[in-house]
Design a protein around this motif. Sequence first.
Motif, mmCIF file in Angstrom:
data_model
loop_
_atom_site.group_PDB
_atom_site.id
_atom_site.type_symbol
_atom_site.label_atom_id
_atom_site.label_comp_id
_atom_site.label_asym_id
_atom_site.label_seq_id
_atom_site.Cartn_x
_atom_site.Cartn_y
_atom_site.Cartn_z
ATOM 1 N N VAL A 5 0.806 -1.127 0.062
ATOM 2 C CA VAL A 5 -0.050 -0.085 -0.034
ATOM 3 C C VAL A 5 0.722 1.291 -0.043
ATOM 4 N N LYS A 6 0.592 2.110 -1.017
ATOM 5 C CA LYS A 6 1.140 3.303 -0.866
ATOM 6 C C LYS A 6 0.524 4.545 -0.462
ATOM 7 N N TYR A 7 0.923 5.327 0.413
ATOM 8 C CA TYR A 7 0.188 6.604 0.885
ATOM 9 C C TYR A 7 0.811 7.832 0.516
ATOM 10 N N LEU A 8 -0.005 8.822 0.143
ATOM 11 C CA LEU A 8 0.471 10.219 -0.045
ATOM 12 C C LEU A 8 -0.122 10.760 1.100
ATOM 13 N N PHE A 9 0.783 11.389 2.155
ATOM 14 C CA PHE A 9 0.151 11.849 3.515
ATOM 15 C C PHE A 9 0.630 13.409 3.391
ATOM 16 N N TYR B 258 3.586 17.558 1.193
ATOM 17 C CA TYR B 258 3.256 16.121 0.964
ATOM 18 C C TYR B 258 4.352 15.059 1.088
ATOM 19 N N VAL B 259 4.033 13.961 1.673
ATOM 20 C CA VAL B 259 5.272 13.150 1.671
ATOM 21 C C VAL B 259 4.397 11.534 1.288
ATOM 22 N N GLU B 260 5.564 10.805 0.947
ATOM 23 C CA GLU B 260 4.952 9.423 0.722
ATOM 24 C C GLU B 260 5.533 8.516 1.573
ATOM 25 N N SER B 261 4.715 7.187 1.824
ATOM 26 C CA SER B 261 5.276 6.295 2.597
ATOM 27 C C SER B 261 4.577 4.820 2.045
ATOM 28 N N VAL B 262 5.469 3.848 2.271
ATOM 29 C CA VAL B 262 4.763 2.492 1.674
ATOM 30 C C VAL B 262 4.778 1.608 2.764
ATOM 31 N N MET B 263 3.734 0.809 2.736
ATOM 32 C CA MET B 263 3.447 -0.385 3.811
ATOM 33 C C MET B 263 3.712 -1.712 2.971
ATOM 34 N N MET B 264 4.697 -2.504 3.340
ATOM 35 C CA MET B 264 4.862 -3.527 2.628
ATOM 36 C C MET B 264 4.826 -4.971 3.448
ATOM 37 N N LYS B 265 4.264 -5.888 2.941
ATOM 38 C CA LYS B 265 4.038 -7.175 3.901
ATOM 39 C C LYS B 265 5.261 -8.307 3.322
ATOM 40 N N TYR B 266 5.933 -8.650 4.291
ATOM 41 C CA TYR B 266 7.152 -9.747 4.091
ATOM 42 C C TYR B 266 6.514 -10.973 4.716
ATOM 43 N N LYS B 267 7.219 -12.137 4.819
ATOM 44 C CA LYS B 267 7.078 -13.106 5.447
ATOM 45 C C LYS B 267 7.221 -13.049 7.045
ATOM 46 N N TYR B 268 7.921 -12.489 7.478
ATOM 47 C CA TYR B 268 8.303 -11.747 8.586
ATOM 48 C C TYR B 268 7.396 -10.574 9.291
#
Length: 344
Positions: free
Chosen positions: A79-83, A90-100
């Motif tokens: 999921v990529k956010y523009l906050f 504005y800034v961007e952040s990314v939420m990534m899902k990994y095995k851990y």
Amino acid sequence: MDTKSRNLLDCGKTDLEELCVSLGQPRFRGAQLMQWLYRGADFDEMTNIPEKLRETLKESYVSGRLGIRRKLTSSDGTVKYLFGLGDGNYVESVMMKYKYGYSACISTQAGCKMGCSFCASTQAGFVRNLTSGEMLGQIITAARDSGVRVGHVVMMGIGEPLDNYENVIAFMKAAQSEEGLGISFRNMSLSTCGLADGIIRLAGEGIPVTLCISLHSPFDAQRSEMMPVNRKYPLDKLSDACNIYTLNTGRRITYEYALIDGVNDSDRHAAGLVSLLKGRSCHVNLIPVNKVAGTGYRKASDRRTEAFRQILEKGGINATVRRTLGQDIDAACGQLRREEHSKV
Ligand code: SF4
């Protein structure tokens, strides 16, 4: 910053306790307040805090949760956010899902001064440093929106973390603290374009985060063209700083290498990388580069990428090809922010 808009996430536990005492409240309210802030709550949700205190706080402070201006979800779950920040940036952040578990990639500055030729973050210019509270706010807002716990943090979004040194250090300490986000330093990665002085300073902090160096060429002349920082800190200075970091922290360094078709993906480059890194405690991440409009760069082919990796392995350098998440949502940092600015 004007106290009217002061971000409570910029305050540590003692500051919050003192603030509560100064407003005629018992000290323990500071810890209660902190718990709510780190859950991303607004003042109205803080049900164990007296209403009068909440109303007073509302007049002069913000809780630090950021506004979600845009949100893009990839088919792989990234999921990529523009906050939106309090001052309209504005800034961007990314939420990534990994095995851990979940990892948040955050921005450390609004824009970037470093001028790397392959990067969208620098194209819209530099505006200002983010505060530690604004960095925490990205993780807290994304975690709340996604309903997950973030266990890893990567400082690889917009900005050069070592160019915002004090705030980044304050952020890492707050994110690590038990009362904060409880994320261990070992689960944090700081990515730098190679500010050697900052690396040496960081080596003395007693904060053993994973240090990632954006390398992208083993040759000074080419690296200086791609990354102007190399003119000030050429490869020998950068290598010395990395040695000091490893010696002081015991941490293996990760070198990021974006493979760009016909630019830095030749056998000669791979051999150059082997001689630069041989004998070092390191890992090379080969990154199939995301397309960035306006740069003309294209991703190296899969065959070339694998051939490059094999040359490194044969030369005794541990190397992997990074799984690219969020391919379908423009996950290269800086692209959403640039689009938003171009609308203005
Ligand atoms: S790659 Fe990093 S340091 Fe270079 S311009 Fe982009 S954000 Fe700045």
